[in-house]
Design a protein around this motif. Sequence first.
Motif, PDB file in Angstrom:
ATOM      1  N   SER A 186       0.830  -1.195   0.000  1.00 58.52           N
ATOM      2  CA  SER A 186       0.000   0.000   0.000  1.00 58.52           C
ATOM      3  C   SER A 186       0.865   1.244   0.000  1.00 58.52           C
ATOM      4  O   SER A 186       2.051   1.204   0.328  1.00 58.52           O
ATOM      5  CB  SER A 186      -0.919   0.003   1.227  1.00 58.52           C
ATOM      6  N   GLY A 187       0.269   2.353  -0.338  1.00 56.70           N
ATOM      7  CA  GLY A 187       1.002   3.612  -0.336  1.00 56.70           C
ATOM      8  C   GLY A 187       1.954   3.725  -1.506  1.00 56.70           C
ATOM      9  O   GLY A 187       2.003   2.881  -2.404  1.00 56.70           O
ATOM     10  N   LYS A 188       2.727   4.786  -1.488  1.00 51.28           N
ATOM     11  CA  LYS A 188       3.661   5.096  -2.567  1.00 51.28           C
ATOM     12  C   LYS A 188       5.085   4.801  -2.114  1.00 51.28           C
ATOM     13  O   LYS A 188       5.499   5.265  -1.060  1.00 51.28           O
ATOM     14  CB  LYS A 188       3.520   6.566  -2.954  1.00 51.28           C
ATOM     15  N   PRO A 189       5.854   4.054  -2.889  1.00 49.75           N
ATOM     16  CA  PRO A 189       7.247   3.809  -2.492  1.00 49.75           C
ATOM     17  C   PRO A 189       8.089   5.073  -2.619  1.00 49.75           C
ATOM     18  O   PRO A 189       7.819   5.933  -3.453  1.00 49.75           O
ATOM     19  CB  PRO A 189       7.710   2.741  -3.489  1.00 49.75           C
ATOM     20  N   PHE A 190       9.114   5.173  -1.789  1.00 45.02           N
ATOM     21  CA  PHE A 190      10.053   6.290  -1.851  1.00 45.02           C
ATOM     22  C   PHE A 190      11.109   5.951  -2.900  1.00 45.02           C
ATOM     23  O   PHE A 190      11.849   4.974  -2.754  1.00 45.02           O
ATOM     24  CB  PHE A 190      10.707   6.506  -0.486  1.00 45.02           C
ATOM     25  N   LEU A 191      11.160   6.721  -3.966  1.00 47.44           N
ATOM     26  CA  LEU A 191      12.053   6.441  -5.086  1.00 47.44           C
ATOM     27  C   LEU A 191      13.183   7.467  -5.146  1.00 47.44           C
ATOM     28  O   LEU A 191      12.952   8.674  -5.044  1.00 47.44           O
ATOM     29  CB  LEU A 191      11.284   6.450  -6.408  1.00 47.44           C
ATOM     30  N   VAL A 192      14.397   6.958  -5.319  1.00 48.10           N
ATOM     31  CA  VAL A 192      15.577   7.805  -5.383  1.00 48.10           C
ATOM     32  C   VAL A 192      16.242   7.629  -6.748  1.00 48.10           C
ATOM     33  O   VAL A 192      16.599   6.518  -7.146  1.00 48.10           O
ATOM     34  CB  VAL A 192      16.593   7.439  -4.277  1.00 48.10           C
ATOM     35  N   ALA A 193      16.384   8.736  -7.467  1.00 45.78           N
ATOM     36  CA  ALA A 193      17.168   8.749  -8.704  1.00 45.78           C
ATOM     37  C   ALA A 193      18.577   9.202  -8.362  1.00 45.78           C
ATOM     38  O   ALA A 193      18.776  10.020  -7.449  1.00 45.78           O
ATOM     39  CB  ALA A 193      16.540   9.690  -9.726  1.00 45.78           C
ATOM     40  N   ASN A 194      19.566   8.680  -9.061  1.00 48.15           N
ATOM     41  CA  ASN A 194      20.965   9.011  -8.803  1.00 48.15           C
ATOM     42  C   ASN A 194      21.688   9.328 -10.108  1.00 48.15           C
ATOM     43  O   ASN A 194      21.448   8.657 -11.124  1.00 48.15           O
ATOM     44  CB  ASN A 194      21.682   7.827  -8.142  1.00 48.15           C
ATOM     45  N   GLY A 195      22.575  10.300 -10.079  1.00 44.64           N
ATOM     46  CA  GLY A 195      23.374  10.596 -11.254  1.00 44.64           C
ATOM     47  C   GLY A 195      24.638  11.348 -10.892  1.00 44.64           C
ATOM     48  O   GLY A 195      24.624  12.216 -10.007  1.00 44.64           O
ATOM     49  N   TYR A 196      25.743  10.996 -11.552  1.00 42.47           N
ATOM     50  CA  TYR A 196      26.979  11.758 -11.369  1.00 42.47           C
ATOM     51  C   TYR A 196      26.807  13.134 -11.998  1.00 42.47           C
ATOM     52  O   TYR A 196      26.202  13.286 -13.070  1.00 42.47           O
ATOM     53  CB  TYR A 196      28.151  11.047 -12.042  1.00 42.47           C
ATOM     54  N   TYR A 197      27.363  14.147 -11.319  1.00 41.27           N
ATOM     55  CA  TYR A 197      27.294  15.485 -11.909  1.00 41.27           C
ATOM     56  C   TYR A 197      28.646  16.169 -11.804  1.00 41.27           C
ATOM     57  O   TYR A 197      29.448  15.893 -10.910  1.00 41.27           O
ATOM     58  CB  TYR A 197      26.198  16.324 -11.252  1.00 41.27           C
ATOM     59  N   CYS A 198      28.888  17.068 -12.739  1.00 38.93           N
ATOM     60  CA  CYS A 198      30.079  17.902 -12.710  1.00 38.93           C
ATOM     61  C   CYS A 198      29.787  19.170 -13.496  1.00 38.93           C
ATOM     62  O   CYS A 198      29.357  19.105 -14.659  1.00 38.93           O
ATOM     63  CB  CYS A 198      31.285  17.173 -13.317  1.00 38.93           C
ATOM     64  N   VAL A 199      29.985  20.318 -12.845  1.00 33.74           N
ATOM     65  CA  VAL A 199      29.754  21.611 -13.491  1.00 33.74           C
ATOM     66  C   VAL A 199      31.037  22.066 -14.168  1.00 33.74           C
ATOM     67  O   VAL A 199      32.101  22.120 -13.549  1.00 33.74           O
ATOM     68  CB  VAL A 199      29.310  22.667 -12.466  1.00 33.74           C
ATOM     69  N   ASP A 200      30.926  22.372 -15.463  1.00 30.93           N
ATOM     70  CA  ASP A 200      32.070  22.868 -16.230  1.00 30.93           C
ATOM     71  C   ASP A 200      31.523  23.478 -17.510  1.00 30.93           C
ATOM     72  O   ASP A 200      30.509  23.014 -18.050  1.00 30.93           O
ATOM     73  CB  ASP A 200      33.034  21.721 -16.566  1.00 30.93           C
ATOM     74  N   ASP A 201      32.176  24.520 -18.003  1.00 31.03           N
ATOM     75  CA  ASP A 201      31.746  25.115 -19.271  1.00 31.03           C
ATOM     76  C   ASP A 201      31.816  24.115 -20.419  1.00 31.03           C
ATOM     77  O   ASP A 201      31.069  24.220 -21.389  1.00 31.03           O
ATOM     78  CB  ASP A 201      32.614  26.337 -19.608  1.00 31.03           C
ATOM     79  N   SER A 202      32.700  23.145 -20.306  1.00 34.96           N
ATOM     80  CA  SER A 202      32.880  22.122 -21.338  1.00 34.96           C
ATOM     81  C   SER A 202      32.234  20.813 -20.885  1.00 34.96           C
ATOM     82  O   SER A 202      32.596  20.256 -19.845  1.00 34.96           O
ATOM     83  CB  SER A 202      34.369  21.895 -21.606  1.00 34.96           C
TER      84      SER A 202
END
Length: 298
Positions: free
Chosen positions: A196-212
């Motif tokens: 019952s109810g809604k499962p707690f879902l976690v999305a994951n992704g590597y990130y890196c901020v750069d102009d390129s």
Amino acid sequence: MLPTTVADGSAIDVLEAARLADQGGLHSVWTIDRLVFPMLEAVTTLAAVASITSHVKLGTNVLIEPCREPALLASQLASVDAFSGGRVILGVGVGNRAEDFTATGRDFHTRGQRMESDIDLLRRVWAGESVVERFGSTGLPPANGTIPIIFGGTSERAMERAARIGDGYACVPRGLARHVAEFAKFRALWTKHNRSGKPFLVANGYYCVDDSVERARDRIADYTQHYYGSRQRASGGVAGEAEWDLAGPPEVIAEAASRYLALGPDVLVLLPASADRFQIETLVGPIAEQVRQIQVRS
């Protein structure tokens, strides 16, 4: 994800990242877990972070639970939860590195079966039940009576276990297409087990901020080399452009993040390739603001 495993990180960097996330209005901060690796320990780190934050949830994503003694772990987590005012989320997984189990003297080959009984014990401890005959409870209960438990893992057995006894599921950071498939599979399993109810879902992704974009992806590859010992992922596959889509200028990351959020997870966790303060400042600033604008337009 707090930068506990990056090559250029320190305890001060981790605390600063947590403080900025808390002040910047992010949903949560998370730790990852290894034992045989030079990094800050996951639960202890969350205890330190609890003392300097007020709003963010504190999660493990994921903790290699079968490496640990469950009654002690239950008490530790309940204590962190008490100090934080009920902000802990426990993410668990069986792990895939035998050396972590060798170091703790626990059997690698029975880890999945053992984790199921451990989870039952954690919840019994948190409910105040006695786990030692003729003695009372172990430790204090969590602030809200219990702690939500989500599961990671990509095998059929791991996903089935998550749907059967877990409160949710965390997808591996392998790109948007993988999230689409695994969230659909998990939701079907959740329904199959009449949850019952809604499962707690976690999305994951590597990130890196750069102009390129290319340079950002190279920095993520450098991190995977450091953490996994190879520029290939632990699964054996080489990460392609579609998997490292949260890399580049802020607007590119914001657009990609919005695509993940459109899948309906409760949270998108971004894994840093560096402890550089600029990365977290950009995340809580321009990237978060651009994501909000995209969601308003949608």
